[in-house]
Design a protein around this motif. Structure first.
Motif, mmCIF file in Angstrom:
data_model
loop_
_atom_site.group_PDB
_atom_site.id
_atom_site.type_symbol
_atom_site.label_atom_id
_atom_site.label_comp_id
_atom_site.label_asym_id
_atom_site.label_seq_id
_atom_site.Cartn_x
_atom_site.Cartn_y
_atom_site.Cartn_z
ATOM 1 N N ALA A 119 -0.658 -4.590 -8.864
ATOM 2 C CA ALA A 119 -1.083 -4.106 -10.181
ATOM 3 C C ALA A 119 -2.282 -3.162 -10.051
ATOM 4 N N ALA A 120 -3.217 -3.494 -9.171
ATOM 5 C CA ALA A 120 -4.396 -2.642 -8.972
ATOM 6 C C ALA A 120 -3.983 -1.275 -8.440
ATOM 7 N N LEU A 121 -3.004 -1.247 -7.551
ATOM 8 C CA LEU A 121 -2.513 0.028 -7.030
ATOM 9 C C LEU A 121 -1.814 0.834 -8.113
ATOM 10 N N ARG A 122 -0.991 0.168 -8.907
ATOM 11 C CA ARG A 122 -0.285 0.884 -9.975
ATOM 12 C C ARG A 122 -1.256 1.491 -10.980
ATOM 13 N N GLN A 123 -2.368 0.812 -11.223
ATOM 14 C CA GLN A 123 -3.374 1.337 -12.145
ATOM 15 C C GLN A 123 -4.034 2.605 -11.605
ATOM 16 N N ARG A 124 -3.921 2.813 -10.304
ATOM 17 C CA ARG A 124 -4.569 3.964 -9.673
ATOM 18 C C ARG A 124 -3.584 5.067 -9.299
ATOM 19 N N ALA A 125 -2.414 5.028 -9.878
ATOM 20 C CA ALA A 125 -1.430 6.098 -9.649
ATOM 21 C C ALA A 125 -2.035 7.450 -9.992
ATOM 22 N N GLY A 126 -1.864 8.402 -9.108
ATOM 23 C CA GLY A 126 -2.370 9.750 -9.348
ATOM 24 C C GLY A 126 -3.837 9.947 -9.053
ATOM 25 N N GLN A 127 -4.522 8.940 -8.477
ATOM 26 C CA GLN A 127 -5.961 9.068 -8.247
ATOM 27 C C GLN A 127 -6.311 9.713 -6.906
ATOM 28 N N ASN A 128 -5.306 10.045 -6.092
ATOM 29 C CA ASN A 128 -5.542 10.783 -4.846
ATOM 30 C C ASN A 128 -6.506 10.074 -3.891
ATOM 31 N N LEU A 129 -6.278 8.791 -3.682
ATOM 32 C CA LEU A 129 -7.094 8.046 -2.728
ATOM 33 C C LEU A 129 -6.856 8.578 -1.316
ATOM 34 N N ASP A 130 -7.867 8.437 -0.468
ATOM 35 C CA ASP A 130 -7.746 8.915 0.910
ATOM 36 C C ASP A 130 -7.024 7.914 1.798
ATOM 37 N N ASP A 140 5.872 -16.477 6.308
ATOM 38 C CA ASP A 140 6.863 -16.878 7.318
ATOM 39 C C ASP A 140 7.872 -15.772 7.616
ATOM 40 N N GLY A 141 7.379 -14.539 7.625
ATOM 41 C CA GLY A 141 8.236 -13.419 7.979
ATOM 42 C C GLY A 141 8.990 -12.812 6.818
ATOM 43 N N GLY A 142 8.836 -13.383 5.633
ATOM 44 C CA GLY A 142 9.542 -12.861 4.470
ATOM 45 C C GLY A 142 8.683 -11.920 3.657
ATOM 46 N N ASN A 143 8.752 -12.074 2.334
ATOM 47 C CA ASN A 143 7.940 -11.261 1.430
ATOM 48 C C ASN A 143 8.354 -9.788 1.412
ATOM 49 N N GLU A 144 9.614 -9.511 1.711
ATOM 50 C CA GLU A 144 10.067 -8.123 1.747
ATOM 51 C C GLU A 144 9.848 -7.416 0.413
ATOM 52 N N ALA A 145 10.101 -8.131 -0.685
ATOM 53 C CA ALA A 145 9.942 -7.509 -2.010
ATOM 54 C C ALA A 145 8.489 -7.121 -2.257
ATOM 55 N N LEU A 146 7.547 -7.980 -1.832
ATOM 56 C CA LEU A 146 6.128 -7.675 -2.006
ATOM 57 C C LEU A 146 5.739 -6.455 -1.183
ATOM 58 N N PHE A 147 6.206 -6.389 0.052
ATOM 59 C CA PHE A 147 5.898 -5.227 0.891
ATOM 60 C C PHE A 147 6.433 -3.943 0.256
ATOM 61 N N ALA A 148 7.664 -3.982 -0.229
ATOM 62 C CA ALA A 148 8.261 -2.790 -0.838
ATOM 63 C C ALA A 148 7.499 -2.371 -2.091
ATOM 64 N N SER A 149 7.127 -3.335 -2.930
ATOM 65 C CA SER A 149 6.383 -3.018 -4.156
ATOM 66 C C SER A 149 5.016 -2.436 -3.835
ATOM 67 N N ALA A 150 4.350 -3.018 -2.841
ATOM 68 C CA ALA A 150 3.018 -2.541 -2.463
ATOM 69 C C ALA A 150 3.086 -1.128 -1.892
ATOM 70 N N LEU A 151 4.075 -0.871 -1.050
ATOM 71 C CA LEU A 151 4.215 0.470 -0.482
ATOM 72 C C LEU A 151 4.509 1.508 -1.562
ATOM 73 N N ALA A 152 5.400 1.166 -2.498
ATOM 74 C CA ALA A 152 5.743 2.102 -3.566
ATOM 75 C C ALA A 152 4.519 2.419 -4.427
ATOM 76 N N ALA A 153 3.738 1.399 -4.747
ATOM 77 C CA ALA A 153 2.544 1.613 -5.567
ATOM 78 C C ALA A 153 1.482 2.391 -4.803
#
Length: 204
Positions: A119-130, A140-153
């Motif tokens: 959510a914090a990343l999505r709030q900063r869309a377009g802010q041109n962070l370095d 346990d090796g999972g969390n694929e959905a979280l990784f994908a969401s975080a990368l997209a944001a």
């Protein structure tokens, strides 16, 4: 990674180990590591490699450490001159430690923010962070959905020349990244951890 009351106090009182900032003005400063589920501080040799890739002087950079934990990545960036570093964390105990460390270092460039990393990343869309640091819990090796969401944001929050640093339990492939508008800049492996430095695909 939630805690409150006596349980939280107990966790603060018995920190089992520590990591250290490895470069910049706060070199060798100790960061407390508590026994928190999913907490996995980035090893010193990996941080050293990462900041060799990024450069030793980050003067003027704007950074976000999205799953801050101990704050090792974000505070390392601030130690090397970053102008703005936001540490995002939702665990109460870790937030207490991060705020304590910010005060101890008199780190005016650092902001500690309670909240959800994606959510914090999505709030900063377009802010041109370095640079955005992503070190989500591996689950346990999972969390694929979280990784994908975080990368997209994160992709939406960095500038055209910005970087995303990603730690994951497996290497991400070129095809996976290209579908998200990202490309591999550098990558490495340390034990069970795959680490990547990513950039936006040209023209994206």
């Amino acid at each position: 990674m939630k805690a409150s009351g006596n349980k939280a106090a107990g966790r603060l009182a018995k920190a089992p180990h520590e990591v250290r900032i490895i470069g910049g003005q706060w070199k060798r400063t100790r960061l407390t590591v508590v026994d928190a589920p999913g907490l996995r501080p980035t090893p010193a040799r990996v941080r050293e490699t990462l900041f060799n890739w990024l450069g030793q002087d980050l003067s003027g950079w704007r950074c976000l450490d999205a799953f801050a934990g101990t704050g090792a990545l974000g505070l390392e960036a601030a130690s090397r001159g970053a102008a703005e570093v936001v540490l995002v964390e939702h665990d109460n105990v870790l937030l207490t430690l991060l705020r304590r460390m910010k005060d101890q270092l008199k780190a005016d460039a650092v902001k500690v923010e309670r909240g959800d990393a994606v959510a914090a990343l999505r709030q900063r869309a377009g802010q041109n962070l370095d640079v955005v640091f992503l070190d989500p819990p591996f689950a346990d090796g999972g969390n694929e959905a979280l990784f994908a969401s975080a990368l997209a944001a994160a992709r939406q929050s960095i500038g055209p020349q910005g970087f995303i640093y990603l730690e994951a339990p497996r290497p991400w492939t070129t095809d996976e990244l290209s579908r998200m508008g990202l490309e591999m800049h550098r990558q490495g492996r340390a034990g069970a951890v795959a680490f990547h430095l990513l950039r936006t695909l040209p023209g994206q």
